[in-house]
Design a protein around this motif. Structure first.
Motif, short mmCIF file in Angstrom:
data_model
loop_
_atom_site.label_atom_id
_atom_site.label_comp_id
_atom_site.label_asym_id
_atom_site.label_seq_id
_atom_site.Cartn_x
_atom_site.Cartn_y
_atom_site.Cartn_z
N MET A 172 0.82 -1.20 0.00
CA MET A 172 0.00 0.00 0.00
C MET A 172 0.86 1.25 0.00
O MET A 172 1.17 1.81 1.05
N GLN A 173 1.27 1.69 -1.18
CA GLN A 173 2.02 2.94 -1.26
C GLN A 173 1.03 4.09 -1.31
O GLN A 173 0.83 4.71 -2.33
N VAL A 174 0.41 4.30 -0.16
CA VAL A 174 -0.62 5.31 -0.06
C VAL A 174 -0.28 6.13 1.19
O VAL A 174 0.25 5.58 2.16
N GLU A 175 -0.57 7.40 1.14
CA GLU A 175 -0.24 8.23 2.31
C GLU A 175 -0.97 7.71 3.55
O GLU A 175 -2.14 7.36 3.50
N ASP A 176 -0.23 7.70 4.64
CA ASP A 176 -0.76 7.13 5.87
C ASP A 176 -2.04 7.81 6.31
O ASP A 176 -2.97 7.17 6.81
N GLU A 177 -2.11 9.11 6.10
CA GLU A 177 -3.29 9.87 6.49
C GLU A 177 -4.55 9.32 5.81
O GLU A 177 -5.60 9.15 6.44
N ILE A 178 -4.40 9.00 4.53
CA ILE A 178 -5.53 8.46 3.76
C ILE A 178 -5.87 7.06 4.27
O ILE A 178 -7.05 6.73 4.48
N LEU A 179 -4.84 6.25 4.49
CA LEU A 179 -5.09 4.90 5.00
C LEU A 179 -5.87 4.96 6.32
O LEU A 179 -6.82 4.22 6.53
N ARG A 180 -5.43 5.86 7.20
CA ARG A 180 -6.11 5.98 8.49
C ARG A 180 -7.57 6.34 8.32
O ARG A 180 -8.44 5.80 9.00
N ARG A 181 -7.85 7.23 7.39
CA ARG A 181 -9.23 7.66 7.17
C ARG A 181 -10.07 6.46 6.70
O ARG A 181 -11.16 6.22 7.18
N TRP A 182 -9.53 5.70 5.75
CA TRP A 182 -10.28 4.57 5.21
C TRP A 182 -10.43 3.45 6.23
O TRP A 182 -11.41 2.71 6.22
N GLU A 183 -9.43 3.30 7.10
CA GLU A 183 -9.49 2.25 8.12
C GLU A 183 -10.68 2.46 9.05
O GLU A 183 -11.20 1.52 9.63
N GLN A 184 -11.08 3.72 9.22
CA GLN A 184 -12.17 4.01 10.15
C GLN A 184 -13.49 3.38 9.74
O GLN A 184 -14.38 3.22 10.55
N GLY A 185 -13.60 3.00 8.46
CA GLY A 185 -14.81 2.32 8.01
C GLY A 185 -15.00 0.98 8.70
O GLY A 185 -16.10 0.43 8.70
N GLY A 186 -13.95 0.43 9.27
CA GLY A 186 -14.07 -0.82 10.04
C GLY A 186 -14.08 -2.07 9.18
O GLY A 186 -14.28 -3.16 9.67
N ARG A 187 -13.85 -1.95 7.86
CA ARG A 187 -13.87 -3.14 7.02
C ARG A 187 -12.52 -3.81 6.94
O ARG A 187 -12.44 -5.01 6.71
N GLY A 188 -11.46 -3.01 7.08
CA GLY A 188 -10.13 -3.59 6.95
C GLY A 188 -9.11 -2.72 7.65
O GLY A 188 -9.44 -1.67 8.20
N ARG A 189 -7.86 -3.21 7.64
CA ARG A 189 -6.82 -2.45 8.33
C ARG A 189 -5.54 -2.49 7.50
O ARG A 189 -5.36 -3.36 6.65
N ALA A 190 -4.68 -1.52 7.78
CA ALA A 190 -3.37 -1.51 7.15
C ALA A 190 -2.44 -2.30 8.07
O ALA A 190 -2.36 -2.03 9.26
N ASP A 191 -1.78 -3.28 7.51
CA ASP A 191 -0.89 -4.12 8.30
C ASP A 191 0.54 -3.69 7.98
O ASP A 191 0.95 -3.67 6.82
N ILE A 192 1.28 -3.33 9.02
CA ILE A 192 2.61 -2.76 8.81
C ILE A 192 3.65 -3.65 9.44
O ILE A 192 3.57 -4.00 10.61
N VAL A 193 4.64 -4.06 8.65
CA VAL A 193 5.66 -4.96 9.18
C VAL A 193 7.04 -4.43 8.78
O VAL A 193 7.24 -3.96 7.67
N ALA A 194 7.96 -4.47 9.74
CA ALA A 194 9.27 -3.88 9.51
C ALA A 194 10.10 -4.70 8.54
O ALA A 194 10.07 -5.91 8.53
N GLY A 195 10.83 -3.99 7.69
CA GLY A 195 11.80 -4.61 6.80
C GLY A 195 13.01 -3.71 6.79
O GLY A 195 13.12 -2.82 7.62
N GLY A 196 13.91 -3.92 5.85
CA GLY A 196 15.14 -3.14 5.88
C GLY A 196 15.22 -2.03 4.86
O GLY A 196 16.26 -1.40 4.72
#
Lengths: 319, 598
Positions: free
Chosen positions: B293-317
């Motif tokens: 998801m190369q989408v701005e975090d602000e937008i992801l947060r807004r869409w997450e509020q719908g409660g249908r899905g979430r952004a899953d973030i995992v550390a890499g290098g």
């Protein structure tokens, strides 16, 4: 007639050769290469990339590459995609049905809207109906398809949640559901493309009918007691359609152009999205093949328009 | 914690006084975890545990269809030809490697019966060989058994240069592979290999069947029908593939993991763009999973509020960083700009580099631009935690930059721009066209202006900037400007490959057609020595110390300025269960365990 056809076909050969040379040169001069993703991947050694470039003939001089392309094209070999290593003709044939389905439906939709509305507008020029139709037509062809596409998605998919905005060529359902799903997902792309064409087509239709309806023979038809409906359908619309049909034929390549954008927005797996993906991936053989098909289409539809015109209007003869 | 403490902890684990899990957790607390913590245990003589992460029990089948969305469409299904992660991921539906890396960093066996370790005799003490025992009773989708021959064949297939496999980098360190019996292979390396899981593991380790590919090794590789119709060992069997569009699979009834997979069908649709893919999962719920998801975090947060899905973030290098040119990009020597025969007129002054380092406002860049998807950092190596240096820190301080430059004799001219000996502090700063990058450029430029440094911004379309075209001056390896910024990816949990971006023999130049991996053209003997030492060091603790030293050398000399490290982000429907991403393998690495709540 057949002599004319032969002459036109023969003259189109140098035209197509010229187009292909220009396309090939531009593509070769354009920056980027198909292995760019490998270039940024630390695990892929540079030799692998060099080896691939050499293997796919990317390091050869331009005239040699072009000559090779022409020769294999003559033999019906379209080459293979650098990205998927699949033959180009397979890729294109796989996507052709979807494109034809979407474009065909859009064209039918456009005709179904444009002919009745255009005719009715011309029958009652400057009435409220005509004014409204004119306004809508102007809005329709001023808005680019990528914009209406996004508007449709926002309204029908996200806001109302009625229609899916991701097109799937192979739907697993069977029977009536299969048809229903297909129709449902095609509504938006077809509407976007269809309405865009309908807008300009309505204007053409209106102008053509207005030209015809004032002619003497229409009065003659009425005078000999034909009903208004028969006069309209048999004498007015039929003759008014002559310029419209040629215009539609000439517009077909444009429709393909509009489809490129629409297909990308709705993820329709057609020729247009293939072209975009290939351009982004610098997949020269595919880009070359698709653009070449489009240019053949332009040449062919010009020819078709000329022939159709003569067939519909016997007063025109070919020499 | 020094080496002795660590040894004591390892002894405790061996003696059973400390649980494996607890050990890994302690390492986490010390900032030392991820794949290498597990590797440490492995090399120190502790058996690898089996799958550690817990998953919901399921029965085989009955889950319906799982729909996934990749905004880059897969174009082929042979893992050895994969042009990018999209192709690796698509192949992963059908193929499996011997082992993979879970999010905790453990090697998890897939087609292997167990993970080799020093204790079970799998890994030789001298690091010259490793023995894999393969899982028995694994069958290919067409019913043929999976054996050691397949493993040996994959190596031969890749090593044949006519095949043009892109995975060759992982396999060319293998000198030979011996088949010990039908389900055991012994890999012998050309030199001691501390990172012996480079081959046959993770995204580049997928095994293809010998019986279907042996006729298509070498120059005929392109003609193999199985390039497009894969027959693998994975949880799903091939149904349909349209290059550049869609991949479909169905449940593999002979899958070697009991009660898996849960779904009857899988679909991987490709194409489009990242924001609309995020919408399809987070807003409309049309799809269950969307990649990258190369989408701005602000937008992801807004869409997450719908409660249908979430952004899953995992550390890499992966790290977004600014590179400082060591050579002079404005003088042409033998038809080459940024030639190593030159020295940069102003950036060669360490004071200028130090000043620039405190002029990058990483805090604001994280806060204003990247949010959860870019974390401010002072290091080049940011994962696995074991390799992360604790000796560095970043700051943003315009006053300090001014002081440094004043002290070094860079005086402000009438136009406010500093100069010394007639050389002005004027830099051209290039990057690819990408909204967050242009915003970052602005933030850096503003700070530099306050410190009397004039920065000219340049942005180049991504497919030029990242291309390997030797004739184009605007690519990042040409580095024809003073500063440049991009993200470099770290795909393996081992930094050896990653750190070759600073070794002297990898300098990008006309001679190697700008294919060298070192665009800054920095050369440092101490660094080169450390890199070579790490390549053969079998002691994991000493090896980690070497990588930390390399990182510190790069940071102290301000060869580059790290900006933010980029975790991986996926959009996942809230109905999905056990969709675990690992920073060290593709999104489908544990696809067999995915399930959905009713």
């Amino acid at each position: 007639m057949s002599k004319y056809l032969l002459r036109r076909t023969l003259t189109s050969i140098p035209v197509l050769a010229g187009i292909s040379a220009v396309l090939f040169t531009i593509l070769a001069l354009a920056p980027g290469d198909p292995f760019e993703e490998l270039a940024t991947n630390p695990n892929v050694p540079a030799e692998v990339r060099m080896n691939l470039r050499a293997k796919f003939g990317l390091d050869d001089p331009l005239p040699l590459r072009y000559a090779r392309w022409v020769v294999s094209m003559m033999r019906g070999d379209w080459g293979f995609s650098f990205v998927s290593r699949v033959n180009v003709d397979t890729l294109i044939l796989q996507r052709l049905p979807t494109t034809l389905f979407v474009l065909g439906s859009a064209l039918v939709l456009a005709i179904l809207i444009a002919i009745p509305i255009g005719t009715y507008s011309a029958l009652r020029p400057y009435s409220i109906f005509d004014q409204a139709a004119t306004t809508l037509a102007f809005i329709g062809f001023s808005l680019p398809t990528f914009f209406t596409g996004l508007l449709f998605i926002l309204l029908f998919s996200i806001h109302l949640d009625w229609l899916p905005f991701i097109y799937r060529a192979d739907i697993s359902a069977t029977g009536w559901r299969w048809y229903w799903e297909h129709v449902r997902q095609a509504i938006m792309p077809v509407a976007v493309l269809g309405l865009f064409q309908a807008a300009s087509m309505t204007r053409f239709m209106r102008a053509a009918v207005l030209d015809v309806i004032r002619l003497e023979y229409v009065n003659t038809a009425r005078a000999k007691g034909l009903s208004e409906g028969v006069t309209l359908v048999k004498h007015v619309v039929r003759n008014a359609l002559i310029p419209v049909v040629t215009l539609v034929a000439l517009q077909i390549p444009n429709i393909f152009g509009g489809a490129i954008v629409t297909e990308q927005i709705f993820r329709v797996p057609g020729i247009g999205s293939l072209l975009i993906a290939s351009i982004l991936a610098n997949d020269t053989p595919v880009v070359m093949a698709v653009t070449f098909i489009f240019s053949c289409l332009v040449v062919a539809s010009n020819l078709a328009a000329d022939l159709l015109y003569g067939w519909l209007d016997p007063r025109i003869s070919y020499r | 914690m020094d080496e002795r403490d660590l040894q004591r902890l390892l002894d405790e684990v061996k003696g059973g006084r400390l649980s494996r899990r607890r050990f890994v957790q302690t390492m986490v607390g010390l900032g030392l975890t991820a794949p290498m913590a597990a590797h440490m245990l492995g090399s120190a003589g502790v058996a690898q545990a089996q799958t550690k992460w817990t998953v919901n029990p399921t029965k085989r089948g009955g889950g319906g269809i799982v729909k996934t969305l990749w905004w880059q469409a897969p174009t082929l299904l042979n893992p050895h030809f994969a042009n990018g992660t999209k192709d690796q991921d698509a192949s992963r539906i059908f193929y499996e490697p011997l082992a993979s890396y879970d999010p905790d960093g453990n090697l998890v066996p897939m087609l292997a019966a167990e993970v080799p370790s020093a204790q079970n005799g799998g890994v030789a003490k001298d690091g010259l060989s490793v023995t894999w025992r393969l899982k028995k009773n694994v069958v290919w989708h067409d019913g043929k058994p999976f054996t050691a021959d397949d493993v040996v064949f994959n190596w031969e297939y890749v090593m044949d240069t006519g095949t043009a496999a892109v995975t060759i980098g992982q396999y060319r360190d293998i000198a030979k592979i011996d088949k010990l019996d039908s389900h055991t292979v012994k890999l012998t390396f050309k030199s001691p290999s501390p990172f012996w899981s480079a081959s046959f593991c993770g995204p580049t380790g997928m095994i293809i069947p010998k019986h279907l590919f042996q006729a298509f090794k070498g120059d005929k590789s392109r003609e193999a029908p199985t390039n497009l119709k894969p027959v693998g060992t994975g949880p799903y069997r091939f149904v349909d593939f349209k290059p550049g569009d869609i991949v479909r699979g169905e449940l593999n009834p002979t899958y070697h993991v009991p009660n898996r997979p849960y779904f009857d069908q899988i679909e991987m649709k490709g194409g489009g763009d990242a924001p609309s893919a995020a919408r399809a999962v987070l807003q409309t719920g049309e799809f269950d999973y969307a990649w990258n998801m190369q989408v701005e975090d602000e937008i992801l947060r807004r869409w997450e509020q719908g409660g249908r899905g979430r952004a899953d973030i995992v550390a890499g290098g992966n790290i977004e960083h600014i590179q400082l040119n060591t050579t002079d990009p404005w003088t042409e020597v033998d038809g080459e700009r940024s030639s190593i025969k030159t020295k940069h007129p102003t950036l060669s002054d360490p004071a200028v580099r130090l000043a620039l380092n405190v002029l990058v406002d990483r805090g604001s860049i994280q806060e204003e631009i990247y949010g959860r998807t870019g974390i401010a950092t002072a290091n080049f190596v940011n994962a696995p935690a074991r390799f992360v240096s604790k000796n560095t820190k970043w700051e943003f301080n315009v006053d300090k930059a001014n002081q440094i430059l004043d002290a070094a004799g860079w005086k402000r001219g009438a136009d406010g721009i500093r100069a010394k000996d007639g050389r002005k502090l004027k830099f051209v700063y290039q990057t690819s066209i990408n909204a967050p990058r242009q915003k970052t450029q602005q933030i850096v430029k503003q700070a530099c202006t306050k410190a009397g440094i004039d920065v000219e911004l340049k942005s180049i379309t991504a497919n030029v900037f990242f291309s390997s075209d030797p004739a184009n001056l605007d690519t990042f390896p040409h580095f024809s400007t003073d500063l440049q910024m991009f993200t470099t990816t770290m795909t393996q949990p081992d930094p050896q490959r990653f750190m070759d971006q600073f070794v002297s023999w990898e300098v990008a130049s006309k001679e190697n057609k700008w294919a060298g991996r070192n665009p800054t053209r920095w050369r440092n003997e101490e660094y080169d020595r450390a890199w070579k030492a790490a390549e053969a060091e079998m002691d994991p603790v000493k090896r980690a110390a070497l990588f930390i030293k390399m990182n510190d050398l790069v940071i102290q000399n301000v060869v580059i300025i790290p900006v933010v490290f980029r975790p991986r982000v996926a959009a996942i429907s809230n109905r999905m269960r056990d969709v675990v991403q690992s920073g060290w393998d593709g999104d489908f690495w544990a696809l067999a365990y995915w399930s959905k709540s009713a």
